[in-house]
Design an enzyme around this catalytic site. Structure first.
Site, short mmCIF file in Angstrom:
data_model
loop_
_atom_site.label_atom_id
_atom_site.label_comp_id
_atom_site.label_asym_id
_atom_site.label_seq_id
_atom_site.Cartn_x
_atom_site.Cartn_y
_atom_site.Cartn_z
N LYS A 140 4.24 4.18 -3.94
CA LYS A 140 5.03 3.00 -3.59
C LYS A 140 4.15 1.77 -3.45
CE LYS A 140 8.43 2.85 -0.89
NZ LYS A 140 9.21 2.80 0.35
N ASP A 159 0.95 6.97 -0.53
CA ASP A 159 1.33 5.78 -1.27
C ASP A 159 0.15 5.17 -2.04
OD1 ASP A 159 3.94 5.87 -0.49
OD2 ASP A 159 3.76 4.38 1.10
N MET A 191 3.76 -9.37 0.75
CA MET A 191 4.47 -9.25 -0.53
C MET A 191 5.01 -10.61 -0.99
SD MET A 191 6.43 -5.65 0.28
CE MET A 191 6.96 -6.23 1.92
#
Length: 278
Positions: A80, A58, A193
């Site tokens: 990702k 990732d 996030m």
């Protein structure tokens, strides 16, 4: 595609029984790469990489970790990252299966821990549909490690009794409703996030009567280019802008932030004044 996989699986199984090294049984190992610092991967994770026939990694994985994989093993970037995916999840799932049947041992290298907002279980469950052997190697989650590296404890006796780890942005792109629930508790709240939702988070905490609650926003935790903004709910947006802190970052909200080294003197002075007042 299904018939091809069935055929390859049968060939590989037969080769395994006869001891032929040319064919390998398909298998998948999910490896948590840790929060960023290459030294924070587990020894078991390194051993898995050393046995890889192909590595899918990732965006938040430290590329230095790829040196542990054999030179002949393809290292495939699947990229990702919150809000920006080089490959869609369905494409990654299919790539895992195809790589397992064509190469053998697939190491899926994911930032932090595979099962903490990493969609690791989805990949494991998809591989399991094709009878691919699976294994999980836990990783050090940034939700715990990044505050700890800044000497912010997630729990302190007499200060809080739990900590919550919440995604700031749900699959629909909206802020998680759990933030409102967390704002009503005494828990330390770690939000992943969530930088793009920081204004909304501040408004939720302010509405809950916690405008003075300490906050830390930490970007690139554990890496040399780490940045941190310290403040309170009411001024954290200004502090983040002043320190030029952005994503990827984690948000820590709670009284424990006051125990950061930069704030300890102020906290000690405050407690002393409270004792004098009594």
């Amino acid at each position: 595609m299904a018939s091809r996989r069935k055929e390859i699986r049968a060939i590989a199984a037969g080769a395994q029984q006869t001891g032929l090294a040319k064919y390998k049984l398909p298998r998948l190992t999910l490896v948590g790469a840790g929060p960023g610092d290459e030294d924070l991967i587990t020894l078991k994770g390194v051993k898995a990489l050393q046995q890889a026939d192909v590595v899918l990694y990732d965006a938040l994985v430290n590329p230095e970790l790829l040196q542990y994989a054999p030179a002949h093993a393809p290292k495939i970037f699947v990229g990702k990252r919150a809000g920006a995916h080089y490959l869609k999840q369905d494409e990654i799932n299919n790539l895992i299966v195809d790589s397992a049947f064509s190469h053998g041992h697939v190491v899926r290298l994911k930032g932090g821990d595979s099962f903490v907002f990493g969609r690791g279980y989805e990949e494991l469950a998809y591989a399991d549909k094709f009878n691919i052997q699976t294994e999980v190697v836990p990783g050090i989650s940034s939700s715990i490690a990044v505050p700890e590296l800044q000497q912010i404890p997630l729990t302190i006796r007499g200060v809080n009794e739990s900590f919550w780890v919440i995604t700031g942005t749900t699959s629909s792109g909206e802020i998680s409703s759990d933030v409102s629930l967390a704002a009503q508790s005494s828990a330390t709240v770690i939000i992943l996030m969530g930088v793009s939702k920081l204004q909304q988070i501040s408004e939720i905490y302010t509405a809950a009567g916690k405008a003075d609650m300490p906050v830390a926003v930490i970007q690139n935790g554990s890496l040399p280019n780490e940045k941190i903004a310290l403040g309170n709910v009411h001024n954290i947006m200004e502090r983040v802008e002043a320190k030029n802190v952005g994503a990827p970052a984690i948000i820590v909200i709670g009284e424990v932030v006051n125990y950061h080294p930069a704030l300890r003197y102020t906290l000690a002075l405050q407690k002393q004044q409270e004792l004098v007042a009594v």
